[in-house]
Design a protein around this motif. Sequence first.
Motif, mmCIF file in Angstrom:
data_model
loop_
_atom_site.group_PDB
_atom_site.id
_atom_site.type_symbol
_atom_site.label_atom_id
_atom_site.label_comp_id
_atom_site.label_asym_id
_atom_site.label_seq_id
_atom_site.Cartn_x
_atom_site.Cartn_y
_atom_site.Cartn_z
ATOM 1 N N GLY A 295 0.782 -1.225 0.000
ATOM 2 C CA GLY A 295 0.000 0.000 0.000
ATOM 3 C C GLY A 295 0.815 1.276 0.000
ATOM 4 N N VAL A 296 2.154 1.165 -0.010
ATOM 5 C CA VAL A 296 3.012 2.355 -0.043
ATOM 6 C C VAL A 296 3.585 2.491 -1.456
ATOM 7 N N LYS A 297 3.562 3.736 -1.974
ATOM 8 C CA LYS A 297 4.166 3.989 -3.286
ATOM 9 C C LYS A 297 5.643 4.223 -3.098
ATOM 10 N N GLU A 298 6.472 3.365 -3.675
ATOM 11 C CA GLU A 298 7.920 3.472 -3.508
ATOM 12 C C GLU A 298 8.591 3.945 -4.802
ATOM 13 N N PHE A 299 9.400 4.986 -4.637
ATOM 14 C CA PHE A 299 10.177 5.537 -5.755
ATOM 15 C C PHE A 299 11.656 5.440 -5.403
ATOM 16 N N HIS A 300 12.490 5.461 -6.429
ATOM 17 C CA HIS A 300 13.938 5.445 -6.185
ATOM 18 C C HIS A 300 14.586 6.517 -7.050
#
Length: 461
Positions: free
Chosen positions: A72-77
Motif C-alpha cells: 500500500g506504499v508507493k515506492e520511488f527510487h
Amino acid sequence: MTSRRNFLSGAGAITAAVGAATVSKVAMAALPEPVIQNRPDTMPPLMPNTGRPYNPVVTLNGWTLPWRMNNGVKEFHLVAEPVVREMAPGFKAHLWGYNGQSPGPTIEVVEGDRVRIFVTNRLGELTSIHWHGQRLPNGMDGVTGLNQPGIPPGKTFVYEFVARRPGTFMYHPHADEMVQMAMGMMGFWVTHPKGQHPLIDEVDRDFCFLLNAYDIEPGSATPKIMTMLNQNIWSWNSRIFPGIDPLVVRHMDKVRIRVGNLTMTNHPIHLHGHEFVVSGTDGGPTPKGSRWPEITADIAVGQMRQLDFVADEQGDWAFHCHKSHHTMNAMGHDVPTMIGVDHSGVARQITKLIPDYMAMGERGMKDMTEMEMPLPDNTAPMMAGQGPFGAIGMGGMFSVLKVRKGLARHDYRDPGWFKNPPGTVAHEYTGPAPAAHRQAPADVQPGDVEVQVRKPHHHQH
Ligand SMILES: [Cu+2]
C-alpha cells in the motif's frame, strides 16, 4: 528509452540489509530498482496501473518516474548523479541530476498516498532532497543539518510521508544548494486530487516544466556555478529553443500548464492567442473568486504557478518568457549596441587585425540569424529555429502551443506547422499609399543633440 540499471551489484545490498538485525522494517525492504532515462524527449504520460487512478501530466522534455506498490506504499527510487543533458541538438551540457537526466523525473502521486522515496547519492559530495511545498513530518523536510544529516556519497536514505495536499510541487537538494541547483538538480512533483475537488477542474491536457538557468561558456559543457544573475542559458527543463518540444493540444481541450521557477530571477511567462487563469500555486488551488484573466504570469524565484485555459483558437501560438533576453541562447556579455552605425568599412579593417571579429547588426541583431557564423563546438546558435515563414530568431525560454482539430486523446506528436486559412496571414500591402500626416517637427537640428548616452560596459548580455 527507459532502462533499468542494476547499479547496486545486488549481493552487497542484500548482505547489508540481512546483516543489520536492528534496522527498521523500511530498511529491510529491498530497494526498488532505479529507472534511468537516457533521452531528453517528451515522454507520453505514464498511465497509472496501480494505486488510485488519476489523469497523468506530460513533462515537457521529461518523464514520470515509475513506482512500485509495497504493502500500500508507493515506492520511488531517485539516484542523484552526474548526467549529460542534451539541451538542444548539437549542445550537450555536463550537469548533475537524477536518474540519468536534469531535471529529474516527475513524481506523480494521489492525495492521501503514503509515499516512500529512496534517494541514492552517486555524487562526490553530500546531498539531500527537500520536498518543496509538502506537508510532512519535520524530519522529512530535507534541509541538511537542520532536519537530517546530509546523504554521504554512495549512501541511500529513505524519505516517507503522506502526500496530504493536492497540487503542484517540486523537489530539489537542500545541501550545497547554490552549486547543486546551478548544476541542474531539481524535479517536478504533482499530487493529484483523490476524486472530484471543488477547486481543481479536470483537464484534458496537463503539462509541467521547471524554469532553470545555466552559465555555460560557448564551447564548454560544464556550468559556472558561481554566477548568480548573468546566466547565458535560459531553459525549460534544461532544454532551450529550438530544443523545447511544442505543447500539442486538441482544439477546445481544457489545458493546464504547471510551471515552477528554480532560477535566480523572475520570469513573466506569456501565452499568445488565449487568456488563462492562475488556478493554483505551490500553496494550493486558488479560490475561484480570486481568479482573473491573464496572458502573462510572473513567476518569482521559488514560486510555482498553475495556468488553466481552454484552447479555443487554432494555430501555432508562441509561448515564452517575456524577458526578451531570456529568449536568446548563449552570447557574449559585452556586445556594444551598433544599431544605426554604418560600420561596414570598419568591420573589414578590424577583421584584418582580429579574424573572428563579429560586426553586430547595424540593422538589429536578427541579421545574425541570416549570417553563416562559425560557432564553437558544442554551442547552440544564439537565435535559431525555422518556422514556416523563415527564421524564428529565438532561443532559450520559448516554445509553441499547437492547437489542432481532430487529434486523438493522448496524441502529443508534433503535427507540423499550422495551415492558415486563405487570406488570414499578414502580407505585404501593394495598394495606393496615402500621404502621411505628421506633426510639425520639433526645432532640433542634427548636431544639437544635448545628451550622449553610453551604455554601461558590463550590462547583462
Ligand atoms: Cu525569463
